[in-house]
Design a protein around this motif. Sequence first.
Motif, mmCIF file in Angstrom:
data_model
loop_
_atom_site.group_PDB
_atom_site.id
_atom_site.type_symbol
_atom_site.label_atom_id
_atom_site.label_comp_id
_atom_site.label_asym_id
_atom_site.label_seq_id
_atom_site.Cartn_x
_atom_site.Cartn_y
_atom_site.Cartn_z
ATOM 1 N N GLY A 633 9.707 3.111 13.262
ATOM 2 C CA GLY A 633 10.999 2.492 13.534
ATOM 3 C C GLY A 633 11.594 1.822 12.296
ATOM 4 O O GLY A 633 11.250 2.171 11.160
ATOM 5 N N TRP A 634 12.459 0.825 12.538
ATOM 6 C CA TRP A 634 13.181 0.115 11.467
ATOM 7 C C TRP A 634 12.666 -1.312 11.379
ATOM 8 O O TRP A 634 12.487 -2.002 12.384
ATOM 9 N N GLY A 635 12.337 -1.787 10.177
ATOM 10 C CA GLY A 635 11.941 -3.181 10.022
ATOM 11 C C GLY A 635 10.907 -3.361 8.936
ATOM 12 O O GLY A 635 10.770 -2.541 8.030
ATOM 13 N N TYR A 636 10.175 -4.505 9.038
ATOM 14 C CA TYR A 636 9.168 -4.869 8.050
ATOM 15 C C TYR A 636 7.800 -4.372 8.535
ATOM 16 O O TYR A 636 7.337 -4.794 9.605
ATOM 17 N N PRO A 637 7.101 -3.511 7.785
ATOM 18 C CA PRO A 637 5.760 -3.076 8.190
ATOM 19 C C PRO A 637 4.825 -4.272 8.302
ATOM 20 O O PRO A 637 4.741 -5.109 7.394
ATOM 21 N N SER A 638 4.150 -4.371 9.426
ATOM 22 C CA SER A 638 3.249 -5.505 9.657
ATOM 23 C C SER A 638 2.100 -5.488 8.654
ATOM 24 O O SER A 638 1.448 -4.467 8.439
ATOM 25 N N GLY A 639 1.871 -6.656 8.009
ATOM 26 C CA GLY A 639 0.749 -6.809 7.104
ATOM 27 C C GLY A 639 0.943 -6.217 5.734
ATOM 28 O O GLY A 639 0.009 -6.232 4.914
ATOM 29 N N TYR A 640 2.148 -5.706 5.419
ATOM 30 C CA TYR A 640 2.368 -5.091 4.107
ATOM 31 C C TYR A 640 2.389 -6.173 3.019
ATOM 32 O O TYR A 640 2.895 -7.278 3.242
ATOM 33 N N PHE A 641 1.849 -5.860 1.829
ATOM 34 C CA PHE A 641 1.704 -6.894 0.789
ATOM 35 C C PHE A 641 3.048 -7.425 0.308
ATOM 36 O O PHE A 641 3.158 -8.561 -0.140
ATOM 37 N N ASP A 642 4.103 -6.617 0.387
ATOM 38 C CA ASP A 642 5.437 -7.050 -0.036
ATOM 39 C C ASP A 642 6.210 -7.481 1.205
ATOM 40 O O ASP A 642 6.666 -6.636 1.982
ATOM 41 N N PRO A 643 6.380 -8.776 1.427
ATOM 42 C CA PRO A 643 7.026 -9.236 2.665
ATOM 43 C C PRO A 643 8.488 -8.864 2.756
ATOM 44 O O PRO A 643 9.070 -8.953 3.846
ATOM 45 N N ASP A 644 9.100 -8.435 1.660
ATOM 46 C CA ASP A 644 10.515 -8.068 1.692
ATOM 47 C C ASP A 644 10.731 -6.564 1.894
ATOM 48 O O ASP A 644 11.880 -6.099 1.946
#
Length: 751
Positions: A633-644
């Motif tokens: 989907g669309w959004g921030y991947p959970s747990g990804y090292f780059d929070p942006d």
Amino acid sequence: MKKFYSLCVLLCVIGASSCLISSCSSDDEGDTPPALPGNSFVYGDTEHKIESVVYAVDETGKIYSFYFSPTPGLVDLDAMLIADDYIRIVTNTPTGEIDLLASGNQLLYKKLNISSATGDNVQKAVLTLQLTSLTTAKMSLDAATKDGATLRAEYNGLCIKQGGGQEVPTYDVTLTSQIFGYYMGPKEGADTNEYYMALTNAEFQATGGTQFAVKSAGYVLMLDFYGATGENWKDMPTGTFSESKNFEDHTYFSNYSFISYYDDNGQRTDYQIADDVKIERDEAGNATVTATYLDARYEEHKIIYTGELTMGNATLNVHVPMVERDMVVDGAYASGIYEGDVLDNGSGLVEITIIDQKGENDEPNGSALHITLSGKKFTNPKTERGLTPGTYTAATTYEQNTWAPAFEVEIMPGQFVTMGTYALYDNGTQQGQYSYAVAGDIVIREGGRKNYYTIEYELQSVDGYKISGSYTGEVFLEDQSNDEKNDGSSTLESDYAMNLGYLKRADCYPQDQIWVPALGGNIPVSSIPDITPPGKACGYQFFRIGTTAGTWEITDEYPLGGGWDGKGKGKLVEGDIIGIELLVAEGTEDKITPGVYPVTPNRYPAQFRPGVCVRGYTGNGGTTWQFIASAIGWGYPSGYFDPDYKVVEGWLNIPTANKFASIYGGSITVSKAEGGDNWYTFKIDGIDVVKHKVTGSWTGPVYLGGTDTPVQRSGTAVQAAAKQRALSLREVKSHIADQQSVLPKRHTYNK
């Protein structure tokens, strides 16, 4: 062409189950004229009796001229010509069906003239003529020309041969048809091969193998003969054969070799063969068989057969004539039937009939290929059904991407029909000739539009010949399925093998409540014996191998504590998980009991007792397989090292069950494994609602749910041996041999 019978229809007949059919035959059309009285003819609207028949043979001994006259008392050709009222038939083959439009043949009566020279004016020309002995003939005629002349005739009686011409060998009986011919195998202790055949000039019906019924007056030659063994059984011996009871090379056995005469009432009289029997073949492969027999007055009579002589292989235990050569079936038309999950194994059974151009046009010598294969099982066959592309191999399991070899089913005593995959050749007989496919590949490719396919086949027959060819065109499948409908508890479209090896542990959760939809929800496990109808007192445990919360792997991109919220667990490992509900002895629900647990057919309390696995239910509950994948989907991947970091229709690293199947049948096996006191193997042989197989196994440590406490063994047996559930016929029938085995029966001389 011949009708093809399906396994569905046949198993209904024999009371076994429902399976599969297609037909490529059509009934004869057109009006049938009224039957003629015996020995008469009708020219136009006028009927005449046939009173005199004379025939002559030219000086070469090859051209026969027959004269059928309404004038009585004509005993020679001169008298016939003077009377000048006769049907004249000229042919070189007075042995059965005659093509009047072939060179050298002619029919002449008054204004009606049919031959190769008058073919443009011919509307109908159907003629059979047999010289059944030197003094008897049989004739049936139905002819018409476009200018309005019509002639019909029937005759079966005496005829007079006109003298003259060179001396040619004379035979008292001419045989015209082969009933059967078989290689019977090597003769033990004699170093010879046995062959067995029957020839006749009567009408007959083959009923399978060496069995037949004679339908008119006539003669039958039965011959059981022997030749030296060679490299190939197909090398049938020729030459002179003498009578012997020791089965030596170039002998015949008199117990099974004789002449039979059948009268109009079907009464049979047997005569001994009086001398040697001769079998010859010409360069074209046609055979001539001659013999002599003694009648009741011990007078000698000569008998002859000339024509095609084929030998099937009786050691194959088949009951129909075999083609005994390579076959090429290049399809001009194809049709099929989708039978659905006939065998309850999660496959969609399909039958396809491919017919070549001659067969489609109802011309002689046509061929067809009947294919039985197992492909995809369709959830909604009314709209989705079609052929599944791929390569299909021979197997008797009826699993997906396999085709079924040919086999025979006895639907009535002595009456066999062919099933599976086989070719059929129209040799002019009612039964035809078969080639049973047993090995090779069938390849199906999709075309550019719906229901358009290319089907290619390179197969081997049971007797070592090739069956090859292809078809490109439409294949419309008629839907004859009657499968159970998907209740939403499975997303599978085919069998599925789980990979559970990545999971490190299993958890056992003792339960005191169990879900019973018919009673509105959860009920106390302790109440199972008190419900009507009751189950047995038991303990209830739920095993979870893997979790819907996901399995995680720490990586540079997905570190522990990563993500915009600092709660990252790592990167999701996509894979299979399964939940399993087992009922065990009361008080042992916190322990593990090895054994085989059959899956209950439903979730009614009456099915609940120690030693069973409770079937799953819709909503991914209970005994259910799931595949855990990342949400997209669309959004921030959970747990990804780059929070942006954001994705659009990308990996969100959030677990979701995107595939699942509740287990509705089969069994779960729990066994002790090496590795530690709490190490066990769980073997899953499950079936979903639409009969797809869900299989796999897992080995590892088992803990009490949510703890590090190893689960202990209960020390009880899963179930007393006498009470263990026996497998049903439906569960094991795919392993039962389908091939019927009955050796051909020999006919014995009646003294």
